[in-house]
Design a protein around this motif. Sequence first.
Motif, PDB file in Angstrom:
ATOM      1  N   ALA A   1      37.961  44.025  29.463  1.00 16.90           N
ATOM      2  CA  ALA A   1      38.363  42.667  29.846  1.00 16.90           C
ATOM      3  C   ALA A   1      37.247  41.975  30.636  1.00 16.90           C
ATOM      4  CB  ALA A   1      39.657  42.713  30.667  1.00 16.90           C
ATOM      5  N   LEU A   2      36.600  42.718  31.524  1.00 15.27           N
ATOM      6  CA  LEU A   2      35.516  42.127  32.322  1.00 15.27           C
ATOM      7  C   LEU A   2      34.324  41.775  31.430  1.00 15.27           C
ATOM      8  CD1 LEU A   2      35.647  44.320  35.567  1.00 15.27           C
ATOM      9  CD2 LEU A   2      36.397  41.946  35.305  1.00 15.27           C
ATOM     10  N   ALA A   3      34.023  42.626  30.456  1.00 13.45           N
ATOM     11  CA  ALA A   3      32.901  42.336  29.555  1.00 13.45           C
ATOM     12  C   ALA A   3      33.193  41.088  28.723  1.00 13.45           C
ATOM     13  CB  ALA A   3      32.634  43.538  28.643  1.00 13.45           C
ATOM     14  N   ALA A   4      34.439  40.959  28.261  1.00 12.15           N
ATOM     15  CA  ALA A   4      34.808  39.775  27.476  1.00 12.15           C
ATOM     16  C   ALA A   4      34.728  38.518  28.340  1.00 12.15           C
ATOM     17  CB  ALA A   4      36.207  39.947  26.895  1.00 12.15           C
ATOM     18  N   ALA A   5      35.170  38.621  29.598  1.00 12.34           N
ATOM     19  CA  ALA A   5      35.101  37.466  30.502  1.00 12.34           C
ATOM     20  C   ALA A   5      33.642  37.108  30.784  1.00 12.34           C
ATOM     21  CB  ALA A   5      35.842  37.776  31.805  1.00 12.34           C
ATOM     22  N   ARG A   6      32.830  38.122  31.009  1.00  9.89           N
ATOM     23  CA  ARG A   6      31.411  37.873  31.285  1.00  9.89           C
ATOM     24  C   ARG A   6      30.764  37.123  30.117  1.00  9.89           C
ATOM     25  NH1 ARG A   6      28.141  40.534  34.907  1.00  9.89           N
ATOM     26  NH2 ARG A   6      29.657  42.205  35.166  1.00  9.89           N
ATOM     27  N   HIS A   7      31.093  37.566  28.906  1.00  8.72           N
ATOM     28  CA  HIS A   7      30.528  36.933  27.716  1.00  8.72           C
ATOM     29  C   HIS A   7      31.067  35.507  27.544  1.00  8.72           C
ATOM     30  CE1 HIS A   7      28.865  36.627  23.701  1.00  8.72           C
ATOM     31  NE2 HIS A   7      30.039  36.167  23.311  1.00  8.72           N
ATOM     32  N   CYS A   8      32.385  35.371  27.620  1.00  7.57           N
ATOM     33  CA  CYS A   8      33.014  34.060  27.379  1.00  7.57           C
ATOM     34  C   CYS A   8      32.556  33.040  28.419  1.00  7.57           C
ATOM     35  CB  CYS A   8      34.532  34.218  27.407  1.00  7.57           C
ATOM     36  SG  CYS A   8      35.441  32.696  27.062  1.00  7.57           S
ATOM     37  N   TYR A   9      32.462  33.464  29.678  1.00 13.11           N
ATOM     38  CA  TYR A   9      32.113  32.529  30.740  1.00 13.11           C
ATOM     39  C   TYR A   9      30.605  32.370  30.901  1.00 13.11           C
ATOM     40  CZ  TYR A   9      37.064  32.999  32.007  1.00 13.11           C
ATOM     41  OH  TYR A   9      38.434  33.004  31.988  1.00 13.11           O
ATOM     42  N   GLY A  10      29.840  33.265  30.273  1.00 13.02           N
ATOM     43  CA  GLY A  10      28.385  33.156  30.357  1.00 13.02           C
ATOM     44  C   GLY A  10      27.811  33.633  31.679  1.00 13.02           C
ATOM     45  N   ALA A  11      28.465  34.629  32.294  1.00 13.35           N
ATOM     46  CA  ALA A  11      27.933  35.180  33.538  1.00 13.35           C
ATOM     47  C   ALA A  11      26.849  36.203  33.216  1.00 13.35           C
ATOM     48  CB  ALA A  11      29.048  35.838  34.352  1.00 13.35           C
ATOM     49  N   PRO A  12      25.783  36.238  34.010  1.00 14.01           N
ATOM     50  CA  PRO A  12      24.695  37.185  33.726  1.00 14.01           C
ATOM     51  C   PRO A  12      25.102  38.630  34.008  1.00 14.01           C
ATOM     52  CG  PRO A  12      24.256  35.973  35.755  1.00 14.01           C
ATOM     53  CD  PRO A  12      25.510  35.389  35.167  1.00 14.01           C
ATOM     54  N   ALA A  13      24.315  39.552  33.479  1.00 10.93           N
ATOM     55  CA  ALA A  13      24.619  40.978  33.645  1.00 10.93           C
ATOM     56  C   ALA A  13      24.649  41.371  35.113  1.00 10.93           C
ATOM     57  CB  ALA A  13      23.581  41.816  32.896  1.00 10.93           C
ATOM     58  N   GLY A  14      23.904  40.669  35.958  1.00  9.91           N
ATOM     59  CA  GLY A  14      23.836  41.034  37.371  1.00  9.91           C
ATOM     60  C   GLY A  14      24.965  40.499  38.222  1.00  9.91           C
ATOM     61  N   ALA A  15      25.848  39.700  37.637  1.00 13.21           N
ATOM     62  CA  ALA A  15      26.954  39.148  38.429  1.00 13.21           C
ATOM     63  C   ALA A  15      28.037  40.202  38.623  1.00 13.21           C
ATOM     64  CB  ALA A  15      27.534  37.917  37.737  1.00 13.21           C
ATOM     65  N   GLY A  16      28.715  40.173  39.761  1.00 10.87           N
ATOM     66  CA  GLY A  16      29.871  41.019  40.000  1.00 10.87           C
ATOM     67  C   GLY A  16      31.127  40.271  39.596  1.00 10.87           C
ATOM     68  N   LEU A  17      31.937  40.870  38.726  1.00  7.21           N
ATOM     69  CA  LEU A  17      33.175  40.218  38.283  1.00  7.21           C
ATOM     70  C   LEU A  17      34.381  40.966  38.826  1.00  7.21           C
ATOM     71  CD1 LEU A  17      31.283  38.685  36.318  1.00  7.21           C
ATOM     72  CD2 LEU A  17      33.099  38.853  34.609  1.00  7.21           C
ATOM     73  N   VAL A  18      35.377  40.208  39.265  1.00  5.75           N
ATOM     74  CA  VAL A  18      36.634  40.783  39.740  1.00  5.75           C
ATOM     75  C   VAL A  18      37.765  40.196  38.912  1.00  5.75           C
ATOM     76  CG1 VAL A  18      38.151  41.126  41.720  1.00  5.75           C
ATOM     77  CG2 VAL A  18      35.694  40.811  42.083  1.00  5.75           C
ATOM     78  N   ALA A  19      38.585  41.054  38.339  1.00  5.29           N
ATOM     79  CA  ALA A  19      39.799  40.595  37.651  1.00  5.29           C
ATOM     80  C   ALA A  19      40.964  40.682  38.627  1.00  5.29           C
ATOM     81  CB  ALA A  19      40.085  41.468  36.427  1.00  5.29           C
ATOM     82  N   ALA A  20      41.806  39.661  38.618  1.00  4.49           N
ATOM     83  CA  ALA A  20      42.939  39.602  39.551  1.00  4.49           C
ATOM     84  C   ALA A  20      44.182  39.147  38.815  1.00  4.49           C
ATOM     85  CB  ALA A  20      42.616  38.623  40.678  1.00  4.49           C
ATOM     86  N   PRO A  21      45.369  39.414  39.394  1.00  6.52           N
ATOM     87  CA  PRO A  21      46.601  38.905  38.775  1.00  6.52           C
ATOM     88  C   PRO A  21      46.746  37.404  39.045  1.00  6.52           C
ATOM     89  CG  PRO A  21      47.122  40.138  40.767  1.00  6.52           C
ATOM     90  CD  PRO A  21      45.634  40.261  40.568  1.00  6.52           C
ATOM     91  N   GLY A  22      45.835  36.624  38.476  1.00 10.19           N
ATOM     92  CA  GLY A  22      45.811  35.179  38.701  1.00 10.19           C
ATOM     93  C   GLY A  22      44.763  34.796  39.733  1.00 10.19           C
TER      94      GLY A  22
ATOM     95  N   ALA B   1      36.978  36.251  39.554  1.00  9.90           N
ATOM     96  CA  ALA B   1      35.938  35.761  40.463  1.00  9.90           C
ATOM     97  C   ALA B   1      34.615  36.295  39.937  1.00  9.90           C
ATOM     98  CB  ALA B   1      36.182  36.242  41.882  1.00  9.90           C
ATOM     99  N   LEU B   2      33.595  35.423  39.924  1.00 15.38           N
ATOM    100  CA  LEU B   2      32.236  35.764  39.486  1.00 15.38           C
ATOM    101  C   LEU B   2      31.338  35.538  40.688  1.00 15.38           C
ATOM    102  CD1 LEU B   2      33.957  34.760  37.005  1.00 15.38           C
ATOM    103  CD2 LEU B   2      31.845  33.888  36.029  1.00 15.38           C
ATOM    104  N   THR B   3      30.683  36.572  41.176  1.00 16.26           N
ATOM    105  CA  THR B   3      29.914  36.398  42.408  1.00 16.26           C
ATOM    106  C   THR B   3      28.873  37.504  42.551  1.00 16.26           C
ATOM    107  OG1 THR B   3      30.127  35.985  44.800  1.00 16.26           O
ATOM    108  CG2 THR B   3      31.610  37.638  43.836  1.00 16.26           C
ATOM    109  N   ALA B   4      28.286  37.606  43.743  1.00 16.11           N
ATOM    110  CA  ALA B   4      27.327  38.677  44.003  1.00 16.11           C
ATOM    111  C   ALA B   4      28.062  40.017  44.010  1.00 16.11           C
ATOM    112  CB  ALA B   4      26.638  38.440  45.344  1.00 16.11           C
ATOM    113  N   PRO B   5      27.431  41.091  43.531  1.00 19.37           N
ATOM    114  CA  PRO B   5      28.131  42.377  43.405  1.00 19.37           C
ATOM    115  C   PRO B   5      28.767  42.871  44.709  1.00 19.37           C
ATOM    116  CG  PRO B   5      26.077  42.428  42.180  1.00 19.37           C
ATOM    117  CD  PRO B   5      26.080  41.118  42.924  1.00 19.37           C
ATOM    118  N   ALA B   6      28.099  42.692  45.833  1.00 20.15           N
ATOM    119  CA  ALA B   6      28.652  43.220  47.082  1.00 20.15           C
ATOM    120  C   ALA B   6      29.943  42.493  47.458  1.00 20.15           C
ATOM    121  CB  ALA B   6      27.622  43.101  48.213  1.00 20.15           C
TER     122      ALA B   6
END
Lengths: 345, 345
Positions: A65-86, A216-221
Amino acid sequence: MTPPQTDPNVLRHGGALDAAIARHGGSRADWLDLSTGINPSPPRLPDLDPALWQRLPEAALEARALAAARHCYGAPAGAGLVAAPGTQALIAALPHLFAPADIAILTPTYSEHALTFASAGHRVSGFERLEAVPTDAQIVVVVNPNNPDGRVFEPADLLALADRPAASGGLLIVDEAFADVAPSRSLASATGRDGLLVYRSFGKFFGLAGLRLGFALTAPALATRLAERLGTWAVSGPALAVGATLLGDASVVDQIRTDILRQHELLRTALDGAGLPLVGGTALFTTVSHPSAHALFAALCRRQILVRPFTAPREWLRFGNPADAQQARRLETALREALAEIGTS
Amino acid sequence: MTPPQTDPNVLRHGGALDAAIARHGGSRADWLDLSTGINPSPPRLPDLDPALWQRLPEAALEARALAAARHCYGAPAGAGLVAAPGTQALIAALPHLFAPADIAILTPTYSEHALTFASAGHRVSGFERLEAVPTDAQIVVVVNPNNPDGRVFEPADLLALADRPAASGGLLIVDEAFADVAPSRSLASATGRDGLLVYRSFGKFFGLAGLRLGFALTAPALATRLAERLGTWAVSGPALAVGATLLGDASVVDQIRTDILRQHELLRTALDGAGLPLVGGTALFTTVSHPSAHALFAALCRRQILVRPFTAPREWLRFGNPADAQQARRLETALREALAEIGTS
């Protein structure tokens, strides 16, 4: 300036339709609910393996799911993604990651950011222009495009703002809940660096708000800290599976964009025909102005059409998209009758 | 005492099965996964109205789910109930509601409570007996029945403990994740008062862990603060609907109790037959001891049966229930072969 106000008791939990039914009668099937900015015609759900309900959500599924979101939203490989219930879960959690700070919110906008930051003990101020944001604001919140007035901010202007707080350990938060239809202004591709966080909402664009999925798409930390606040397995197996499939299917995304733009055209035609002055909007809603907006809201309710009123500015009314031409015609007729009934046109 | 330790990288997100498949081969369908304490035979899902996926979860639906939970768990009308996307979301959020304090956890138990309280800046200590808990511990955590050793605490002893921290503004937390099969020891009926919070997990008993649904039962003021941390619409529409239906159906609950007890009997017979000394357990799992537990774990993996090993105590192995007699026979055969293979029996 005060953000646009709605009655929180009605809006929380999307209880507006229940309240309208209680007051004006009818059943759910009778009502045309245009009170949200949610796509009214979601795509077909993919088939769901029963194991998705039964087993704890697997790491591999969340990764998909995170990989699909990264691709769909165009976030770079270095971005930290968090999936949440909304996205709302992220908006509620994030303010608690920071010691009390000065928060600048671009206003008028919807009230959740101000409420959650204030509730976490921060000092919240609203500013109408990017240039007015004080240089010492530690956290800046921009909704882009904005809800409910549809104002758009340019990526370059926002990135300039992100540079400033980043230098002092601050953060620019860009809520892109309504960015999916016109993603060219998205800052998703700039995420991964310090000082920038972008929210993306799955439910509004895909018309699957009940599923509860946001990112959320942000810095990994910062992503790690945010994910820890949500706890393990925060998103359901079915939501991760649906998200992975739909975010990963470019033809579905394109079709939804086309559908939403067509529905929005129907909405704009209906509102133009009624002569209601435009405040602004996004492809998923339009906000108009009327001197007796609350009377117009009530007259539409009597025709079992629900839209979104505001307590400030009282003149604004927000309309979500009709699903099709039939709903649009119903709205046109109701607007004509309602405006005649309340004595203005 | 250190809580029982498992490898967090494997256990987080329930990735243990993926890791075992990667190492020992086979497909998911080949494996018998006894590594969780989740009911392996969930009831049929109720039919789900498509609107549950599409609309934001309604206040009326959440109220129905909470009413069903209150009834099923036996919480009084005055208790504040919070629905969350899994108990884990509550366990992650709760420690952040309190200023750094002394936390006493009854050990050995599973590690999430200690991890989340420590991560929120609290001072966490483990105690093996209720009587050993210091009188000045502000927050006390008890898992009842306990995981993984199945130890049970008596309601009267726990209530006496709740009286103590309540007087000083403290809190007794009772995690009843495995209480559903034998609810007579539940403190749910005592909730609503200050100083007591009970967690109930929907997914384990109903075998629907992927759905993500859990509850906190506590004093109304604390429930409000906890719900605010989760944010609005934290639980999906489908989860609320399934929860409302199944928690509200006493015949389903009774049937699941019967099924789980039968499955547990099959498990105990298989473990007894293998001569494995019992550590303890609940109706949803049994923990046994073996001097070469890790070798036994690996030998079972070679037969594509996954159970739960521990890094401390290294002698423990936890087995979830087989779904039926066929799975139980497969376990019996595999245990006999595995014990012969590792040279003990």
